[in-house]
Write a protein that holds these residues in place. Structure first.
Motif, PDB file in Angstrom:
ATOM      1  N   LYS A  50      49.459   0.877 -20.210  1.00  0.00           N
ATOM      2  CA  LYS A  50      49.253  -0.047 -21.330  1.00  0.00           C
ATOM      3  C   LYS A  50      50.482  -0.099 -22.227  1.00  0.00           C
ATOM      4  N   ARG A  51      51.065   1.042 -22.511  1.00  0.00           N
ATOM      5  CA  ARG A  51      52.259   1.068 -23.364  1.00  0.00           C
ATOM      6  C   ARG A  51      53.435   0.368 -22.691  1.00  0.00           C
ATOM      7  N   ILE A  76      39.005   3.702 -13.525  1.00  0.00           N
ATOM      8  CA  ILE A  76      38.301   2.825 -14.472  1.00  0.00           C
ATOM      9  C   ILE A  76      39.221   2.468 -15.635  1.00  0.00           C
ATOM     10  N   GLY A  77      39.985   3.444 -16.116  1.00  0.00           N
ATOM     11  CA  GLY A  77      40.937   3.182 -17.195  1.00  0.00           C
ATOM     12  C   GLY A  77      41.999   2.183 -16.787  1.00  0.00           C
ATOM     13  N   LEU A  78      42.534   2.317 -15.579  1.00  0.00           N
ATOM     14  CA  LEU A  78      43.574   1.401 -15.103  1.00  0.00           C
ATOM     15  C   LEU A  78      43.026  -0.012 -14.914  1.00  0.00           C
ATOM     16  N   ILE A  79      41.809  -0.115 -14.422  1.00  0.00           N
ATOM     17  CA  ILE A  79      41.169  -1.425 -14.288  1.00  0.00           C
ATOM     18  C   ILE A  79      40.982  -2.054 -15.668  1.00  0.00           C
ATOM     19  N   HIS A  87      49.114  -7.032 -13.720  1.00  0.00           N
ATOM     20  CA  HIS A  87      48.814  -6.166 -12.588  1.00  0.00           C
ATOM     21  C   HIS A  87      49.229  -4.728 -12.878  1.00  0.00           C
ATOM     22  N   VAL A  88      48.324  -3.813 -12.575  1.00  0.00           N
ATOM     23  CA  VAL A  88      48.606  -2.382 -12.590  1.00  0.00           C
ATOM     24  C   VAL A  88      48.239  -1.886 -11.195  1.00  0.00           C
ATOM     25  N   ILE A  89      49.250  -1.632 -10.393  1.00  0.00           N
ATOM     26  CA  ILE A  89      49.039  -1.191  -9.014  1.00  0.00           C
ATOM     27  C   ILE A  89      48.871   0.320  -9.021  1.00  0.00           C
TER      28      ILE A  89
END
Length: 154
Positions: free
Chosen positions: A49-50, A80-83, A92-94
């Protein structure tokens, strides 16, 4: 200019962050890359996120999960946090994760980590640089990261 984020952990037993950075540099030499290393997988959502808040167009997170059930629960919370980060930021966070129980052979685990980090870094570049349909030609091909491709079912 495109900017990629690479978030990794000190718990990982392979420097997947460097693998991802080298791959991104090769695939998109003009891009900027920001790296953020945290202690463990549960710290990856805030790192992602940062990085996005600092202007990254997409992020690859690289984590290592131990063998215990507690480790697996920690990974579930991380996932769950990354989603959630993806939903909140529309970026996108792969999530690239190696589970230590994938192999007893440390050399095999290293191969899995390098292959997975490389292939997913390429995926991130395609999504960020080339857009939302860049992976469409590969749909249904049974591609895998960390192992030999499964192949399509014809």
């Amino acid at each position: 200019m495109r900017k990629y984020g690479v978030a990794d952990t000190t718990f990982s037993r392979v420097d997947m962050g460097s693998v991802a950075i080298n791959t991104i540099k090769k695939e998109d030499p003009e891009a900027e890359i920001a790296r953020y290393t945290v202690p463990g997988i549960k710290d990856l959502p805030v790192a992602a996120k940062r990085l996005i808040e600092e202007g990254c167009d997409g992020v690859i997170t690289l984590g290592w999960v131990g063998k215990t059930m507690l480790d697996k629960y920690s990974y579930l919370a991380t996932s769950i946090g990354l989603i959630t980060v993806q939903i909140l930021t529309s970026k996108h966070v792969i999530d690239v994760t190696v589970h230590e129980d994938e192999s007893e052979d440390l050399e095999k685990l290293k191969e899995i980590a390098i292959d997975r980090a490389t292939k997913h870094a390429r995926n991130l570049v395609k999504l960020v640089r080339d857009g939302k349909n860049s992976l469409t030609p590969l749909a249904g091909k049974g591609l895998r990261q960390g192992y030999k491709d499964a192949g399509p079912i014809d």
